[in-house]
Design a protein around this motif. Structure first.
Motif, mmCIF file in Angstrom:
data_model
loop_
_atom_site.group_PDB
_atom_site.id
_atom_site.type_symbol
_atom_site.label_atom_id
_atom_site.label_comp_id
_atom_site.label_asym_id
_atom_site.label_seq_id
_atom_site.Cartn_x
_atom_site.Cartn_y
_atom_site.Cartn_z
ATOM 1 N N ARG A 237 29.518 34.842 46.064
ATOM 2 C CA ARG A 237 30.458 34.620 45.494
ATOM 3 C C ARG A 237 31.198 34.138 44.154
ATOM 4 O O ARG A 237 30.958 32.902 43.954
ATOM 5 C CB ARG A 237 31.492 33.562 46.812
ATOM 6 C CG ARG A 237 31.127 34.148 48.495
ATOM 7 C CD ARG A 237 31.896 33.320 49.130
ATOM 8 N NE ARG A 237 31.153 31.835 49.460
ATOM 9 C CZ ARG A 237 31.501 30.624 50.091
ATOM 10 N NH1 ARG A 237 32.445 31.192 50.667
ATOM 11 N NH2 ARG A 237 30.624 29.844 50.264
ATOM 12 N N LEU B 238 28.995 38.907 47.854
ATOM 13 C CA LEU B 238 29.553 39.041 46.511
ATOM 14 C C LEU B 238 30.797 38.881 46.267
ATOM 15 O O LEU B 238 31.478 39.547 45.385
ATOM 16 C CB LEU B 238 28.689 40.344 45.996
ATOM 17 C CG LEU B 238 26.895 40.547 45.450
ATOM 18 C CD1 LEU B 238 26.790 41.792 45.798
ATOM 19 C CD2 LEU B 238 26.684 39.899 44.666
ATOM 20 N N SER B 239 31.490 38.761 47.733
ATOM 21 C CA SER B 239 33.107 38.731 48.168
ATOM 22 C C SER B 239 32.719 37.611 45.795
ATOM 23 O O SER B 239 32.784 36.503 45.475
ATOM 24 C CB SER B 239 33.691 37.391 48.064
ATOM 25 O OG SER B 239 32.932 38.257 49.644
ATOM 26 N N LEU C 138 31.316 42.608 38.820
ATOM 27 C CA LEU C 138 29.037 43.099 38.152
ATOM 28 C C LEU C 138 30.134 44.135 37.395
ATOM 29 O O LEU C 138 28.843 45.290 37.450
ATOM 30 C CB LEU C 138 28.998 43.855 40.138
ATOM 31 C CG LEU C 138 28.934 42.797 40.591
ATOM 32 C CD1 LEU C 138 28.656 43.210 42.194
ATOM 33 C CD2 LEU C 138 27.442 41.929 41.025
ATOM 34 N N LEU D 77 21.803 46.853 49.826
ATOM 35 C CA LEU D 77 23.135 46.467 49.811
ATOM 36 C C LEU D 77 23.755 46.770 50.949
ATOM 37 O O LEU D 77 25.105 46.617 51.068
ATOM 38 C CB LEU D 77 23.928 46.856 48.699
ATOM 39 C CG LEU D 77 23.566 46.410 47.875
ATOM 40 C CD1 LEU D 77 24.594 47.075 46.519
ATOM 41 C CD2 LEU D 77 24.424 44.997 47.244
ATOM 42 N N LEU E 217 31.766 42.767 49.511
ATOM 43 C CA LEU E 217 32.189 42.826 48.146
ATOM 44 C C LEU E 217 33.405 42.593 48.485
ATOM 45 O O LEU E 217 33.667 43.463 47.023
ATOM 46 C CB LEU E 217 31.189 44.263 47.595
ATOM 47 C CG LEU E 217 29.402 43.884 47.428
ATOM 48 C CD1 LEU E 217 29.649 45.191 48.137
ATOM 49 C CD2 LEU E 217 29.410 44.744 46.296
ATOM 50 N N ALA F 170 35.632 42.669 44.236
ATOM 51 C CA ALA F 170 34.793 42.125 44.078
ATOM 52 C C ALA F 170 34.847 42.873 42.606
ATOM 53 O O ALA F 170 35.535 44.262 42.516
ATOM 54 C CB ALA F 170 33.319 42.701 44.268
ATOM 55 N N CYS G 2 33.299 45.426 40.153
ATOM 56 C CA CYS G 2 32.892 46.699 40.063
ATOM 57 C C CYS G 2 32.979 47.810 38.622
ATOM 58 O O CYS G 2 33.273 48.518 39.271
ATOM 59 C CB CYS G 2 32.320 47.521 41.158
ATOM 60 S SG CYS G 2 31.535 46.033 42.529
ATOM 61 N N PHE H 119 33.676 46.419 50.878
ATOM 62 C CA PHE H 119 34.401 46.833 49.241
ATOM 63 C C PHE H 119 36.015 47.062 49.156
ATOM 64 O O PHE H 119 36.337 46.943 48.889
ATOM 65 C CB PHE H 119 34.010 48.031 49.108
ATOM 66 C CG PHE H 119 32.336 48.440 48.841
ATOM 67 C CD1 PHE H 119 32.539 48.258 47.426
ATOM 68 C CD2 PHE H 119 31.654 49.482 49.173
ATOM 69 C CE1 PHE H 119 30.869 48.316 46.451
ATOM 70 C CE2 PHE H 119 30.245 49.738 48.699
ATOM 71 C CZ PHE H 119 30.052 49.414 47.166
ATOM 72 N N ALA I 203 37.827 46.031 46.156
ATOM 73 C CA ALA I 203 37.151 46.064 45.275
ATOM 74 C C ALA I 203 38.136 46.931 44.358
ATOM 75 O O ALA I 203 38.467 47.727 44.346
ATOM 76 C CB ALA I 203 36.121 45.758 45.838
#
Length: 224
Positions: free
Chosen positions: A104, A123-124, A128, A138, A143, A146, A148, A163, A166
């Protein structure tokens, strides 16, 4: 060492009283400055070293696998965090096993994670941007929120990935192996790819995400 004097590795404190070889697996040393600590042969696997200054330490044959670092982490000359197995910006982690890892808020800009195993990882809020995730697993990764932007998801397995919120601006998702049950609610930056994703097989689009209680199709159709 007497049993009543033993302390779990994750409770190790980075001070001069540490006796080599140091076992600090999973310890939290964030933001600390170490003064000439002997870390020869130390086990720092999974330690959190973000913002830590280790530049005055003796670091030979140190195990840094899955240790967390950031742009503020300092190490002695000759130590390359990016190729040490540690996790942070620019890390070379192709094929690494990071299943169910707590990442995170991590800064992973410039990292290479091709073929990495990230199923169930959190991966909050991670950064990325520009990361190569080609061929990574994944499935059921989180996420949420995130960053991205420009991230490459070609041939990734994204089944059940969360997601929500994101930023996927300029991300490459059309080549993903599967988006079955992935939730893209409140994502931004998917304008050009939205229609391509909605043309994927119904088995992927109409799959229910048990965590978000939403289908992939509905999450995409509801995007502005």
């Amino acid at each position: 060492m007497k049993l009543n004097e033993w302390r779990p590795p994750e409770l190790s404190s980075p001070d001069s009283n540490l006796k080599p070889p140091v076992d600090a697996r999973g310890s939290d040393w964030r933001g600390r400055t170490l003064q000439e600590v002997n870390l020869v042969g130390a086990n720092l696997c999974r330690a959190d070293l973000r913002g830590t200054d280790l530049s005055n330490c003796q670091m030979v044959d140190v195990d840094l696998r899955l240790a967390l670092y950031d742009a503020q982490t300092r190490v002695p000359d000759g130590i390359n965090l990016q190729t040490s197995g540690a996790v942070g910006p620019g890390a070379k982690l192709s094929g690494a096993f990071l299943n169910s890892t707590d990442l995170r808020g991590m800064d992973l800009r410039g990292a290479v994670l091709m073929g990495a195993y990230l199923s169930g990882s959190d991966l909050s809020g991670a950064i990325l941007d520009g990361v190569r995730l080609v061929g990574s697993d994944l499935r059921d990764a989180i996420l949420r929120g995130a960053m991205c932007r420009g991230t490459r998801f070609g041939t990734c397995q994204l089944d059940g990935a969360d997601f929500r919120g994101a930023d996927l601006t300029d991300a490459s998702l059309e080549g993903a192996e599967s988006i079955k049950g992935a939730d893209f609610s409140l994502c931004i930056g998917l304008k050009e790819q939205k229609d391509l994703l909605l043309n994927r097989p119904y088995e992927e689009l109409d799959c229910w995400n048990p965590l978000t209680r939403n289908t992939t199709r509905k999450s995409l159709e509801n995007l502005l």
